[in-house]
Design a protein around this motif. Sequence first.
Motif, PDB file in Angstrom:
ATOM      1  N   SER A  82       0.847  -1.193   0.000  1.00 28.39           N
ATOM      2  CA  SER A  82       0.000   0.000   0.000  1.00 28.39           C
ATOM      3  C   SER A  82       0.873   1.228   0.000  1.00 28.39           C
ATOM      4  CB  SER A  82      -0.926   0.034   1.210  1.00 28.39           C
ATOM      5  OG  SER A  82      -1.687   1.238   1.157  1.00 28.39           O
ATOM      6  N   ALA A  83       0.976   1.855  -1.160  1.00 29.95           N
ATOM      7  CA  ALA A  83       1.833   3.035  -1.259  1.00 29.95           C
ATOM      8  C   ALA A  83       1.122   4.266  -0.736  1.00 29.95           C
ATOM      9  CB  ALA A  83       2.261   3.252  -2.698  1.00 29.95           C
TER      10      ALA A  83
ATOM     11  N   THR B 150      20.693   7.819  -6.641  1.00 28.46           N
ATOM     12  CA  THR B 150      19.522   7.906  -5.759  1.00 28.46           C
ATOM     13  C   THR B 150      19.735   8.919  -4.631  1.00 28.46           C
ATOM     14  OG1 THR B 150      20.327   6.131  -4.315  1.00 28.46           O
ATOM     15  CG2 THR B 150      18.989   5.470  -6.186  1.00 28.46           C
TER      16      THR B 150
ATOM     17  N   ASN C 121      13.719  -3.775  10.301  1.00 27.43           N
ATOM     18  CA  ASN C 121      14.506  -3.473   9.108  1.00 27.43           C
ATOM     19  C   ASN C 121      13.676  -2.748   8.063  1.00 27.43           C
ATOM     20  OD1 ASN C 121      15.987  -3.372   6.773  1.00 27.43           O
ATOM     21  ND2 ASN C 121      16.893  -5.407   7.040  1.00 27.43           N
ATOM     22  N   GLN C 122      13.864  -1.436   8.009  1.00 27.19           N
ATOM     23  CA  GLN C 122      13.282  -0.656   6.912  1.00 27.19           C
ATOM     24  C   GLN C 122      14.385   0.176   6.271  1.00 27.19           C
ATOM     25  OE1 GLN C 122       9.701   1.561   7.855  1.00 27.19           O
ATOM     26  NE2 GLN C 122       8.509  -0.286   8.174  1.00 27.19           N
TER      27      GLN C 122
ATOM     28  N   VAL D 265      15.621  -0.193   3.225  1.00 31.18           N
ATOM     29  CA  VAL D 265      15.319   0.160   1.828  1.00 31.18           C
ATOM     30  C   VAL D 265      14.324   1.316   1.841  1.00 31.18           C
ATOM     31  CG1 VAL D 265      14.255  -0.598  -0.317  1.00 31.18           C
ATOM     32  CG2 VAL D 265      15.701  -2.167   0.972  1.00 31.18           C
ATOM     33  N   PRO D 266      14.722   2.440   1.285  1.00 27.41           N
ATOM     34  CA  PRO D 266      13.831   3.595   1.368  1.00 27.41           C
ATOM     35  C   PRO D 266      12.700   3.526   0.339  1.00 27.41           C
ATOM     36  CG  PRO D 266      15.887   4.203   0.276  1.00 27.41           C
ATOM     37  CD  PRO D 266      15.991   2.741   0.596  1.00 27.41           C
ATOM     38  N   LEU D 267      11.477   3.659   0.828  1.00 26.10           N
ATOM     39  CA  LEU D 267      10.311   3.777  -0.053  1.00 26.10           C
ATOM     40  C   LEU D 267       9.778   5.197   0.103  1.00 26.10           C
ATOM     41  CD1 LEU D 267       8.469   0.425   0.769  1.00 26.10           C
ATOM     42  CD2 LEU D 267       9.904   0.931  -1.212  1.00 26.10           C
ATOM     43  N   LYS D 268       9.602   5.868  -1.024  1.00 25.43           N
ATOM     44  CA  LYS D 268       9.111   7.248  -0.921  1.00 25.43           C
ATOM     45  C   LYS D 268       7.688   7.267  -0.402  1.00 25.43           C
ATOM     46  CE  LYS D 268      11.761  10.256  -3.874  1.00 25.43           C
ATOM     47  NZ  LYS D 268      11.687  11.357  -4.852  1.00 25.43           N
ATOM     48  N   LYS D 269       6.934   6.253  -0.739  1.00 30.15           N
ATOM     49  CA  LYS D 269       5.551   6.174  -0.285  1.00 30.15           C
ATOM     50  C   LYS D 269       5.317   4.792   0.298  1.00 30.15           C
ATOM     51  CE  LYS D 269       2.836   9.048  -3.460  1.00 30.15           C
ATOM     52  NZ  LYS D 269       2.030   8.907  -4.697  1.00 30.15           N
ATOM     53  N   ASP D 270       4.765   4.763   1.497  1.00 31.70           N
ATOM     54  CA  ASP D 270       4.489   3.480   2.140  1.00 31.70           C
ATOM     55  C   ASP D 270       3.417   3.723   3.187  1.00 31.70           C
ATOM     56  OD1 ASP D 270       4.473   0.966   3.169  1.00 31.70           O
ATOM     57  OD2 ASP D 270       6.449   1.080   4.095  1.00 31.70           O
TER      58      ASP D 270
END
Lengths: 474, 474
Positions: A430-431, B107, B181-182, B184-189
């Motif tokens: 879910s983004a 990145t 463990n997060q 890995v960067p997600l711009k939207k989550d």
Amino acid sequence: MTETAQFLTAAADLLGPKGLTTDPAEMAPWLTDWRGRFTGRALALASPADTAEVAALVKLCAAHGVPIVPQGGNSGMSGGATPDEVGNAVVLSLRRMAAIRKVDVQTRTATCEAGVILQVLHEAAEREGMRFPLSLGGKGSATVGGLISTNAGGTQVLRHGSMRALVLGLEAVLADGSVFNQLVPLKKDNRGFDLKQLLIGSEGTIGIVTAATLKLEPAVAARAVLWAGVDSLETARALLLHAEGVAGGALEGFEVMPRHSLQAVLSHLPDARAPLQGDHAWHVLIELVADAAGAEALPAMAEALLVSAFEQGLVEDATIAASEAQAEAFWLLRESIAPAERALGPAVQHDISVAVEKMPEFVAHAVPTIEAAFPGTTAVGFGHLGDGNIHFHVLAPAATADGPAWQAGEGKTISRMVHDLVTDWGGSISAEHGIGQLKRDELARLGDPVAMGMLRAVKQALDPQGLLNPGKLV
Amino acid sequence: MTETAQFLTAAADLLGPKGLTTDPAEMAPWLTDWRGRFTGRALALASPADTAEVAALVKLCAAHGVPIVPQGGNSGMSGGATPDEVGNAVVLSLRRMAAIRKVDVQTRTATCEAGVILQVLHEAAEREGMRFPLSLGGKGSATVGGLISTNAGGTQVLRHGSMRALVLGLEAVLADGSVFNQLVPLKKDNRGFDLKQLLIGSEGTIGIVTAATLKLEPAVAARAVLWAGVDSLETARALLLHAEGVAGGALEGFEVMPRHSLQAVLSHLPDARAPLQGDHAWHVLIELVADAAGAEALPAMAEALLVSAFEQGLVEDATIAASEAQAEAFWLLRESIAPAERALGPAVQHDISVAVEKMPEFVAHAVPTIEAAFPGTTAVGFGHLGDGNIHFHVLAPAATADGPAWQAGEGKTISRMVHDLVTDWGGSISAEHGIGQLKRDELARLGDPVAMGMLRAVKQALDPQGLLNPGKLV
């Protein structure tokens, strides 16, 4: 009197006739989500007039063990504001709390109540020469409280961040009816855990947002909207990096769609025209904006972006909207993808993200994988490439007669596979649409056990009776 | 064998001779904070080599009920990394985990372990033509893990935000030894509560940061450093708004100091010179920066800012540093305030914030209020006006013979009054230095009871044994 009747009597006394109804006809519109996917039942629809009434109602619910389903515009994507079938909950609508308390140009903030509709906020900011830089399809119904509770996204996240980045101050009612008040925005505050951010995006499961102080930006004085045809999503990503280099902070939107989506839109909108003559595998919509100070330089910047993109072989063809009307027409194409794809027949949709730089590779892998595993289906990804977030739709085979049956059967299997793939790639199932009731089981199945343990522990700590939006998220 | 001896044997087996010491001489430097304000005792100093060792050690501590005091560079301002007097805790140093795993120009991220020293990170980013846009006085000792755990600030928060805004991905060991463990960067989550932000700034009380993915920016290609004399803090604030209008995103720093602080610095640094000839009530240091694309235009922008500020009567006098050496000299004045004020004699310091627009009024109210209540004292506020954050120092009367006694007596009464004032104004008693053990009682006394209840509930939920950094924050 039963306990339920006692509760309803007390709630009616508290909220008055405007604030509480048990009339099935009045309640009906708010017991089904706007897409008609989820329907529930409720004891009553409560519409408090202010924060004190919300707090008193929540206290009353806590005393009687009555679950609460907070609701804003009822235009969420994941059923997060729809009660369950049990019917023992109160739907707590924030829509009556719709005052914009202040738009402050000097501090660039708007302070408003949870029930303010996004479009109304947009207009209030515009009247002061400012803007609130978040918008989405449901802006005519979505409320500030709902947007905060779901950490809403949209097409401007690339530059301005999602709702989380735009909330400077917050007021919320907690599970015991106490009021968390951090409405006064402090740029720096290191007094412990960031409780404000904890509440944002929590989908009403640990608190009910009642008011917020939001960040405004100077109004847009000029914009340039570009449309480009490119040969692959990989090239689209290269174009994004190039655009960031050329336009910097002026780059406000970067949306992608495959050939399939554009064709679907052109079939769906009889008056629409393709921005470019030729055929391209992928299309990119780029928006550059400037405030008054930068308006004059913007056309040259857009032109320079276009010319250099051609020179570097990043685009097969490209154009700049020649008028505001054409710019609107370009955006209408983008905004019509979801309804156009829906019009093609039954489908299952997924709102997913992976690391931005991995998205081209992910799509190149996921599309053929899904189409091979489920013969006859068509997989389509479009949306917010700049955020690593695409909407990944899988259309049923052409001959599918019973859409709902397909969605509940093969569709469900497909969704599990898409979510498995995204999880394998370190992404999010879910983004921007949230979890709600739609993805709760999938989150429980695929969520990192450590993170899930933290979610559950925090939920239990802040809502020990489990009365806030039960059955949602966690 | 006692349980303690059993624990130490197991920990020694786990970590090896490089990873564990109980030698008083080796432990001594890490049992007192760098300013010598807090001293404690400990069972052992543990220095794990990697996240797996941290996790195993935390599990072992949980099994034996041994408290853990996480420590980075031991250069915090609030005693947050110093153990208490009881001596039953392990100091868990992250300094051995000092690998920068990756600097990724495309990145714009750096992934590094918790023990990486800020200055080392700066240098690694610079080698790739990038920068990490957070800096502070302790950069030669402060570690990434400590900066994250305290949500550190500095002089670039105005443009880039505090540490919270620069952490894209995070890894941490929780109280039960599990690994969050997060990285890995997600711009939207939008998969539930923002657990990453919950851990940032939590001062090691709910998790131990072991690694992070951090945001980088393009290297600075040019800067312009301005010094202005203004008649009041109110005018300084007007100058800030003006600078934001003229320079926009190029405005990187905006620091203020009163006449008193500048004079203290000039006495303290024999070679220092005042940037301006005349006498001014307040001094402002402004830094504008540009990357390669904007470098050419920067001098003209600085000039335009200066000219328009004169025209609008915002400055009494002002100058632009003519060379990089002069720019450094301007910044040295700013960075020397704290030691220079300290050299004047005993004082009590307060790291406070209020809403940015209220700061001039707050200082105008607080300075005479404190000086009247405590005759002979001198109150001085300086620092990050653009963030609504000043360091508010109150110097003891000139005749004070016993500094420590004054600090423990009248100084403490003064601090309570300053904190009362800030709280009355809706501000924070800790803007950027955190709570640690220094301000824990004051937070308990003045914190909003609702927010304090949430803090305690979350702490209890995520560290039910109370072993993570006990006695700090909450």
